[in-house]
Design a protein around this motif. Structure first.
Motif, PDB file in Angstrom:
ATOM      1  N   PRO A 100      -6.895   1.619 -12.911  1.00  0.00           N
ATOM      2  CA  PRO A 100      -7.394   1.940 -11.573  1.00  0.00           C
ATOM      3  C   PRO A 100      -6.409   2.777 -10.763  1.00  0.00           C
ATOM      4  O   PRO A 100      -5.189   2.600 -10.871  1.00  0.00           O
ATOM      5  N   TYR A 101      -6.968   3.666  -9.984  1.00  0.00           N
ATOM      6  CA  TYR A 101      -6.205   4.478  -9.041  1.00  0.00           C
ATOM      7  C   TYR A 101      -6.992   4.506  -7.738  1.00  0.00           C
ATOM      8  O   TYR A 101      -8.131   4.981  -7.700  1.00  0.00           O
ATOM      9  N   VAL A 102      -6.406   3.983  -6.664  1.00  0.00           N
ATOM     10  CA  VAL A 102      -7.064   3.941  -5.355  1.00  0.00           C
ATOM     11  C   VAL A 102      -6.354   4.922  -4.437  1.00  0.00           C
ATOM     12  O   VAL A 102      -5.146   4.802  -4.196  1.00  0.00           O
ATOM     13  N   LEU A 202      -7.804  -3.861  -2.316  1.00  0.00           N
ATOM     14  CA  LEU A 202      -7.674  -4.755  -3.469  1.00  0.00           C
ATOM     15  C   LEU A 202      -8.995  -4.908  -4.207  1.00  0.00           C
ATOM     16  O   LEU A 202      -9.032  -4.915  -5.447  1.00  0.00           O
ATOM     17  N   LEU A 203     -10.082  -5.020  -3.457  1.00  0.00           N
ATOM     18  CA  LEU A 203     -11.391  -5.114  -4.096  1.00  0.00           C
ATOM     19  C   LEU A 203     -11.703  -3.846  -4.880  1.00  0.00           C
ATOM     20  O   LEU A 203     -12.243  -3.906  -5.998  1.00  0.00           O
ATOM     21  N   ALA A 204     -11.378  -2.701  -4.311  1.00  0.00           N
ATOM     22  CA  ALA A 204     -11.611  -1.437  -5.013  1.00  0.00           C
ATOM     23  C   ALA A 204     -10.766  -1.357  -6.277  1.00  0.00           C
ATOM     24  O   ALA A 204     -11.242  -0.914  -7.332  1.00  0.00           O
ATOM     25  N   PHE A 205      -9.531  -1.770  -6.196  1.00  0.00           N
ATOM     26  CA  PHE A 205      -8.640  -1.755  -7.362  1.00  0.00           C
ATOM     27  C   PHE A 205      -9.219  -2.606  -8.489  1.00  0.00           C
ATOM     28  O   PHE A 205      -9.200  -2.212  -9.656  1.00  0.00           O
ATOM     29  N   ASP A 206      -9.776  -3.754  -8.137  1.00  0.00           N
ATOM     30  CA  ASP A 206     -10.257  -4.700  -9.146  1.00  0.00           C
ATOM     31  C   ASP A 206     -11.672  -4.406  -9.632  1.00  0.00           C
ATOM     32  O   ASP A 206     -11.979  -4.616 -10.813  1.00  0.00           O
TER      33      ASP A 206
END
Length: 296
Positions: A100-102, A202-206
């Motif tokens: 993941p890359y945010v 954090l939700l986006a990362f996960d």
């Protein structure tokens, strides 16, 4: 392995770091000075001295990480080349890994609108006109689970753009001293509490899909006049405010920043709720201005 975080001592990044460490996650933070290194180490992160434009360091940290959360930005004329250089270096370490890359964008990229969504065409003011090119690169990355977060006007803990309202000049009004507004005050600002925003990262990362894009907005869209009146009450000015001209805004804040603050924007941030289960539940900016962390 750990999450590679940039901007860990900045306004958004420090909130993301608190959330990550609160969940017991290992974090490696790239910082520029020994002082900032001590700050992130006190929060439980591992500090690496360097710059986000140092390709070798960025690529190495990305390669060795579980993924990247990028919140750092110089916020000046170097923002475009700096962000572009960071994306190049980070993707050299990430492409093909599906890690993941945010990436941090911004709400102003959409221009004015009464119902901004992720599908609203971009219409950025001059200040953020460079973002679409970089964001297209992020969304088109190969073998990386990229997400772009476009934060609304971020507030909380006495920080961020709302200080432009709180610290506005006091001027004579019809009934006594009043607080100057940013422009006419009829424009809306779409807002988000900084800790709620950090949760979204954090939700986006996960959980977010590759190539995803989310507006980070709480759904609270106050007018600048209402914000000014709340700040005026808190300052003992009885809620008195005075509108200002575009020229006044430019003289005080600069043309680029001023034009961004004059945008009339409203958004709900509903896509992040639906897709990721995000539940922003912090205070509103009006509450914070009346009696919270911005009270002087």
């Amino acid at each position: 392995m750990a999450i590679f975080l940039t901007g860990a001592t900045g306004y958004i990044g420090s909130a993301v770091l608190r959330q990550l460490r609160g969940q017991g996650r290992d974090v490696v933070a790239l910082v520029r000075t020994e002082e900032k290194a001590r700050e992130v180490e006190a929060a439980g992160a591992t500090a690496v001295l360097g710059s986000i434009t140092d390709r070798e360091i960025v690529t190495h940290l990305a390669l060795e990480s579980d993924g990247v959360i990028h919140t750092a930005s110089p916020g000046d004329d170097s923002s475009a080349p700096t962000d572009d250089a960071f994306v190049t270096a980070a993707f050299a370490g990430l492409e093909g890994s599906d890690k993941p890359y945010v990436h941090t964008g911004g709400i102003w990229i959409f221009g004015s609108g009464s119902d901004l969504t992720e599908s609203t065409p971009f219409a950025p003011p001059a200040l953020t006109s460079w973002r679409p090119t970089v964001e297209a690169r992020v969304q088109g990355a190969s073998g990386v689970k990229t997400t772009i977060i476009a934060p609304a006007v971020v507030f909380g803990h006495g920080g961020g753009i709302p200080n432009v309202v709180v610290d506005a000049p006091r001027v004579p009004g019809s009934d006594g001293e009043a607080l100057s507004l940013v422009g006419p005050g009829t424009q809306h600002w779409t807002t988000v509490f900084v800790d709620d925003l950090a949760e979204l990262y954090l939700l986006a990362f996960d959980l977010a899909d590759a190539g995803s894009y989310y507006i980070g907005a709480s759904g609270e869209n106050p007018t600048v006049r209402s914000l000014g009146e709340a700040a005026s009450e808190a300052a003992g000015l009885g809620g008195r405010v005075e509108p200002t001209s575009v020229e006044d805004v430019h003289a005080r804040l600069g043309e680029g920043f001023g034009d961004a603050l004059l945008l009339d924007q409203q958004a709900t941030g509903s896509a992040a709720r639906i897709d990721l289960g995000w539940e922003p539940n912090g205070p509103t900016l009006l509450e914070e201005l009346r009696a919270g962390s911005y009270a002087r």
